[in-house]
Every structure is written in C-alpha cells, then in structure tokens.
Design a protein around this motif. Sequence first.
Motif, PDB file in Angstrom:
ATOM      1  N   LYS A 168      37.737  44.707  15.148  1.00 35.47           N
ATOM      2  CA  LYS A 168      37.235  44.004  13.951  1.00 35.47           C
ATOM      3  C   LYS A 168      35.719  44.099  13.800  1.00 35.47           C
ATOM      4  O   LYS A 168      35.071  43.180  13.317  1.00 35.47           O
ATOM      5  CB  LYS A 168      37.656  42.521  13.997  1.00 35.47           C
ATOM      6  N   MET A 169      35.142  45.244  14.192  1.00 38.08           N
ATOM      7  CA  MET A 169      33.704  45.456  14.050  1.00 38.08           C
ATOM      8  C   MET A 169      33.457  46.514  12.971  1.00 38.08           C
ATOM      9  O   MET A 169      33.965  47.631  13.054  1.00 38.08           O
ATOM     10  CB  MET A 169      33.088  45.893  15.378  1.00 38.08           C
ATOM     11  N   PHE A 170      32.670  46.153  11.941  1.00 38.04           N
ATOM     12  CA  PHE A 170      32.458  47.010  10.793  1.00 38.04           C
ATOM     13  C   PHE A 170      30.985  47.403  10.663  1.00 38.04           C
ATOM     14  O   PHE A 170      30.142  46.524  10.406  1.00 38.04           O
ATOM     15  CB  PHE A 170      32.889  46.302   9.508  1.00 38.04           C
ATOM     16  N   PRO A 171      30.639  48.687  10.812  1.00 37.22           N
ATOM     17  CA  PRO A 171      29.274  49.114  10.488  1.00 37.22           C
ATOM     18  C   PRO A 171      29.049  48.945   8.987  1.00 37.22           C
ATOM     19  O   PRO A 171      29.854  49.412   8.177  1.00 37.22           O
ATOM     20  CB  PRO A 171      29.256  50.595  10.898  1.00 37.22           C
ATOM     21  N   ALA A 172      27.974  48.268   8.593  1.00 39.21           N
ATOM     22  CA  ALA A 172      27.699  48.012   7.181  1.00 39.21           C
ATOM     23  C   ALA A 172      26.307  48.515   6.840  1.00 39.21           C
ATOM     24  O   ALA A 172      25.336  48.205   7.535  1.00 39.21           O
ATOM     25  CB  ALA A 172      27.817  46.515   6.875  1.00 39.21           C
ATOM     26  N   PHE A 173      26.209  49.298   5.754  1.00 40.76           N
ATOM     27  CA  PHE A 173      24.934  49.897   5.352  1.00 40.76           C
ATOM     28  C   PHE A 173      24.654  49.588   3.893  1.00 40.76           C
ATOM     29  O   PHE A 173      25.556  49.270   3.110  1.00 40.76           O
ATOM     30  CB  PHE A 173      24.970  51.415   5.550  1.00 40.76           C
ATOM     31  N   GLY A 174      23.394  49.678   3.532  1.00 40.63           N
ATOM     32  CA  GLY A 174      22.980  49.517   2.153  1.00 40.63           C
ATOM     33  C   GLY A 174      22.199  50.745   1.720  1.00 40.63           C
ATOM     34  O   GLY A 174      21.723  51.525   2.551  1.00 40.63           O
ATOM     35  N   PHE A 175      22.050  50.906   0.395  1.00 42.34           N
ATOM     36  CA  PHE A 175      21.252  52.027  -0.108  1.00 42.34           C
ATOM     37  C   PHE A 175      20.557  51.618  -1.397  1.00 42.34           C
ATOM     38  O   PHE A 175      21.003  50.715  -2.116  1.00 42.34           O
ATOM     39  CB  PHE A 175      22.124  53.270  -0.324  1.00 42.34           C
ATOM     40  N   GLY A 176      19.417  52.269  -1.655  1.00 43.99           N
ATOM     41  CA  GLY A 176      18.698  52.045  -2.909  1.00 43.99           C
ATOM     42  C   GLY A 176      17.769  50.864  -2.923  1.00 43.99           C
ATOM     43  O   GLY A 176      17.411  50.374  -3.993  1.00 43.99           O
ATOM     44  N   ALA A 177      17.336  50.385  -1.740  1.00 45.08           N
ATOM     45  CA  ALA A 177      16.449  49.224  -1.698  1.00 45.08           C
ATOM     46  C   ALA A 177      15.196  49.520  -0.880  1.00 45.08           C
ATOM     47  O   ALA A 177      15.189  50.417  -0.037  1.00 45.08           O
ATOM     48  CB  ALA A 177      17.177  48.021  -1.105  1.00 45.08           C
ATOM     49  N   GLN A 178      14.153  48.770  -1.158  1.00 44.42           N
ATOM     50  CA  GLN A 178      12.959  48.783  -0.323  1.00 44.42           C
ATOM     51  C   GLN A 178      13.157  47.734   0.760  1.00 44.42           C
ATOM     52  O   GLN A 178      13.401  46.562   0.467  1.00 44.42           O
ATOM     53  CB  GLN A 178      11.714  48.460  -1.151  1.00 44.42           C
ATOM     54  N   ILE A 179      13.049  48.171   2.023  1.00 46.77           N
ATOM     55  CA  ILE A 179      13.388  47.268   3.109  1.00 46.77           C
ATOM     56  C   ILE A 179      12.176  46.976   3.987  1.00 46.77           C
ATOM     57  O   ILE A 179      11.257  47.794   4.085  1.00 46.77           O
ATOM     58  CB  ILE A 179      14.522  47.862   3.971  1.00 46.77           C
ATOM     59  N   PRO A 180      12.154  45.790   4.603  1.00 43.52           N
ATOM     60  CA  PRO A 180      11.047  45.427   5.490  1.00 43.52           C
ATOM     61  C   PRO A 180      11.106  46.270   6.757  1.00 43.52           C
ATOM     62  O   PRO A 180      12.149  46.826   7.086  1.00 43.52           O
ATOM     63  CB  PRO A 180      11.313  43.948   5.774  1.00 43.52           C
ATOM     64  N   PRO A 181       9.994  46.400   7.478  1.00 40.00           N
ATOM     65  CA  PRO A 181       8.720  45.706   7.225  1.00 40.00           C
ATOM     66  C   PRO A 181       7.779  46.436   6.280  1.00 40.00           C
ATOM     67  O   PRO A 181       6.868  45.840   5.722  1.00 40.00           O
ATOM     68  CB  PRO A 181       8.110  45.627   8.626  1.00 40.00           C
ATOM     69  N   ASP A 182       7.989  47.778   6.104  1.00 37.64           N
ATOM     70  CA  ASP A 182       7.042  48.532   5.278  1.00 37.64           C
ATOM     71  C   ASP A 182       7.505  48.696   3.840  1.00 37.64           C
ATOM     72  O   ASP A 182       6.800  49.241   3.008  1.00 37.64           O
ATOM     73  CB  ASP A 182       6.785  49.913   5.894  1.00 37.64           C
ATOM     74  N   TYR A 183       8.716  48.259   3.547  1.00 39.99           N
ATOM     75  CA  TYR A 183       9.279  48.286   2.204  1.00 39.99           C
ATOM     76  C   TYR A 183       9.321  49.684   1.577  1.00 39.99           C
ATOM     77  O   TYR A 183       9.041  49.881   0.407  1.00 39.99           O
ATOM     78  CB  TYR A 183       8.551  47.294   1.289  1.00 39.99           C
ATOM     79  N   LYS A 184       9.717  50.622   2.405  1.00 41.68           N
ATOM     80  CA  LYS A 184      10.006  51.961   1.911  1.00 41.68           C
ATOM     81  C   LYS A 184      11.459  52.020   1.442  1.00 41.68           C
ATOM     82  O   LYS A 184      12.317  51.317   1.959  1.00 41.68           O
ATOM     83  CB  LYS A 184       9.773  53.005   3.005  1.00 41.68           C
ATOM     84  N   VAL A 185      11.728  52.889   0.473  1.00 42.51           N
ATOM     85  CA  VAL A 185      13.087  53.002  -0.056  1.00 42.51           C
ATOM     86  C   VAL A 185      13.983  53.674   0.985  1.00 42.51           C
ATOM     87  O   VAL A 185      13.615  54.679   1.596  1.00 42.51           O
ATOM     88  CB  VAL A 185      13.110  53.823  -1.360  1.00 42.51           C
ATOM     89  N   SER A 186      15.152  53.085   1.177  1.00 42.46           N
ATOM     90  CA  SER A 186      16.121  53.659   2.119  1.00 42.46           C
ATOM     91  C   SER A 186      17.486  53.736   1.448  1.00 42.46           C
ATOM     92  O   SER A 186      17.863  52.860   0.665  1.00 42.46           O
ATOM     93  CB  SER A 186      16.234  52.795   3.380  1.00 42.46           C
ATOM     94  N   HIS A 187      18.222  54.808   1.770  1.00 43.84           N
ATOM     95  CA  HIS A 187      19.559  54.993   1.227  1.00 43.84           C
ATOM     96  C   HIS A 187      20.633  54.964   2.307  1.00 43.84           C
ATOM     97  O   HIS A 187      21.773  55.350   2.058  1.00 43.84           O
ATOM     98  CB  HIS A 187      19.633  56.310   0.445  1.00 43.84           C
ATOM     99  N   ASP A 188      20.247  54.488   3.492  1.00 41.74           N
ATOM    100  CA  ASP A 188      21.255  54.362   4.558  1.00 41.74           C
ATOM    101  C   ASP A 188      20.803  53.370   5.627  1.00 41.74           C
ATOM    102  O   ASP A 188      20.888  53.628   6.810  1.00 41.74           O
ATOM    103  CB  ASP A 188      21.561  55.721   5.196  1.00 41.74           C
TER     104      ASP A 188
END
Length: 472
Positions: free
Chosen positions: A272-292
């Motif tokens: 019951k362990m699920f790898p979860a990812f996001g894409f299309g956001a600026q993320i901390p700490p440097d707030y660069k855009v990431s798609h994975d």
Amino acid sequence: MKNDIYESAANSLGLFSSPCLTKVELRLTCKGISDRDALSKPDPCIVLNMKSHGQWMEVDRTEVIRSCVNPTYSKVFTLDFYFEEVQRLRFELYDINSSHNGLKEADFLGSVECTLGQIISQRKLSKALLRPGGTVGKAIITITAEELTGNDDYVELSFSARKLDDKDFFSKSDPFLEIYRLNDDATLQLVYRTETVMNNLNPVWKTFKVSLNSLCSGDHERKLQVAIDFTASNGDPRNSCSLHYIHPYQPNEYLKALVAVGEICQDYDSDKMFPAFGFGAQIPPDYKVSHDFAVNFNEENPECAGIQGVVEAYQACLPKLQLYGPTNIAPIIQKVAKTASQEVHTKEAMQYFILLILTDGVITDMADTREAIVQASHLPMSIIIVGVGNADFSDMQMLDGDDGILRSPKGEPVLRDIVQFVPFRNFKHASPAALAKSVLAEVPNQVVDYYNSKGIKPKVSSEYQSSRPFGP
C-alpha cells in the motif's frame, strides 16, 4: 508496492466473456469465539452479505458447527469478481440456537467488513471481529480466496470405514470424515467434510465430488504511481473556482478522481505504498519549475502510505508551491518508464507499473509525449489519464489509441495500446465506482497483452504451489 493481479487477469480474460470478470471461491475459518453460554460452547454460523445499491444483501451462509469455538467451515462461497469495481462484503457471525437454524433466534456475535479485492490481493485475509457496539473482539475470521480457472475436472470419491472405536457411552459413535490437503507451508486446508453417520461403527459415506480448481495458483507483483497536474491553468487554490481548491468539508475535483481510482487500485497492492509526483509547478526552495517532483518533497522516497497518504501529501504541498506551467507530461512518463525498464532486466521481470495522471489542460509537449508513450509500450507499464475540468481533451483521446494507432513523431507505432483516457466531467454526478470502472476497464487486457508478447507465464510462487489460488 506489490500487487497480485496479472494471473487473475490472464485467467479471466481467457475464460469468461466479460473481460474483467472471474469467479472466486472463499473459504472461512474462525478462531477464539467467546463462550456466551456458561453451560455450552457456541454453535457458530457465518452469513455473507454483499453491498448493493447502498443496501446489505445476504448472499449465502455457512453450515452450523455445533459446540465449537474454532470452526473451520466446509461451505464454499462462489462469487463473481470484477477487477474494476469495489465489491464490499460483510461476514456476520452468529451463535445459532441448538433447536433452530434460523437467525431470528440466534445471538449476533459480531462482523467483519472488507472488499473482495482485498481478499483476492492477499489470498488469505484475517481480521478481528467487531462485536455489537463496535468494540474489537478477540475472535479472528480468516477468509481464503481461490480462483476458478475454468477447469471443470473433478474427482469422485467414496469412503467407508469398519470397526471404528466406540466413543459414546450410551450409544455407538457418530462418525464423519474430513479431507484436508497439505500446503507447501505445512499448513492444512479443509477440502471437504462428509455428512455424519449416526450411531454406526461401520459407516458408508455418500459419494462426493471434489473440484480440481483448488489446485491452481500464481503470484505476481505490479506497481502503481500517481502524477498530479499543478499547472496554473487549474486556478489559484485559494479561489473556490480552482480545481485545486481545498474546501474545508468537500473534496475538490482532483481528490474525487484520485480517491475513486486509487481506492480500487490499492486493494491489489500488498504494501500500500504509492509513489506520488507532481508536474508544472514552481517548487521550494528555489522555486524552479519541475515536471516530475515528489508530492511529499522527498525525492529519495516519494512513496505515500496508501491513497490517504497521497491525499495528505497533496493537501500539505499545495500551500508550499506556486502553480505554473506548461502542461508537460512526457517527463513523468519517462521517469516511470525508466523504472519499468530496469525491471525488464531483472531475473524474473514480474512487476507491472501503472501511472495514473490527473490533469486539467491541453498537453503542451504532445510530440515528446507521443514519443514517450511509444517507447513505454515496449515496457511492463500502463498509463491512465483522468482529465479534470472542462478543457478540450481531444488530444487526450488521440493518446488513448482507441480510434487509431498512436505513432511517434517519427512514425513509429505503439507496440500495444497502453493508455486509457477518461474525462472526469462525464462522471461528475456518477458514483466513484462508476468512474473507477471506466478508468480501469482496459488494465487487465494491457497487463495480459504485455506478458503474452514476452512469452511470460504467471509466476507460481513456492508458497502457493500446493494450494494454488490464482493461476492457470
């Protein structure tokens, strides 16, 4: 995350007209039933109920076993199993009045609830009895699942005995016969219990048949990963019009889709362990855009504990990131494909990966996405895309491949159809089960197609080679 569905999908597709239907047998045991009557032991019976249209309906019930606190039932429940549906079951334990077999005069001892998928994925499920009032009791109900493979062969057996010991003081013994099989783990499983021949030391039991379906077994592992669209087109999460809006009392569109599909999938995953990812956001700490990026911000371990863990990680990360863009999904497909590619080179190559993508917008890297899907079609991998919101999803339909063969920008066709797209808006007013059923309808075919193309048969693990639940 380890699942056990390939062999079940393989059998159901080959044997039944419905692509996601197979038949399973459930066998029950119970241990530790409390003595409610100081003068005698309980006479337990288990009633199986299934939830249909919000109501519990009785399906079947076991025999009554007299004066027993650790019953093993010979009664077998046979059910239709639909991979893409949540089939909720409740097992109710009763102490039957010795002079009546009905439930009206019986004492209700408690119940256990679960889904059929949970039983099948674990093959053997043990749960503590919930007593009247909701307290957890000491009694444990164990449900063992076996799949009917379509093999109609059986053996016909006849037994008799002579000169049995007389165990009764005022009359002769009342003998019955139990047939057990020995599993590889040295445990015994009841196969058949004959009728009782009363007052007889030379009994002849009725001829009976035993199906050979119980000799079929298999074991398989598969993985599911989740990717969530955090592009700005979803709207500011602080705005109630946003698809990511976190309402204090109601789930947003993403959560509805995630829970509906995820709750089906998690039944077939052992850890019951699920790898979860996001894409299309600026993320901390440097707030660069990431798609994975990992939704829990732990790139070394992106796994979340169950679908609830994904929900919690999603809700926690929203205030910390900046929705941005564009809507590029090729990177996350490539990320999962890389892991699936490593699996291909392992000795057994028995894991299968499912990528669930939740997105609101038109894909902006269509050429790269087509290329990524074509390459992924050679791997043990499926992609489920749920379109959230009211955008134009015509490009998504093209990726699905139902209306034609998807090709890469260079013209290379997909080896097999691995994408299923469903617009969430079509199921907005339907039940979560209806959404999940549509989303997961093609998964069994995709799993079986891959392993058939590689000439890989469902794995038979040493643990289940004797008892053989779930296999051809």
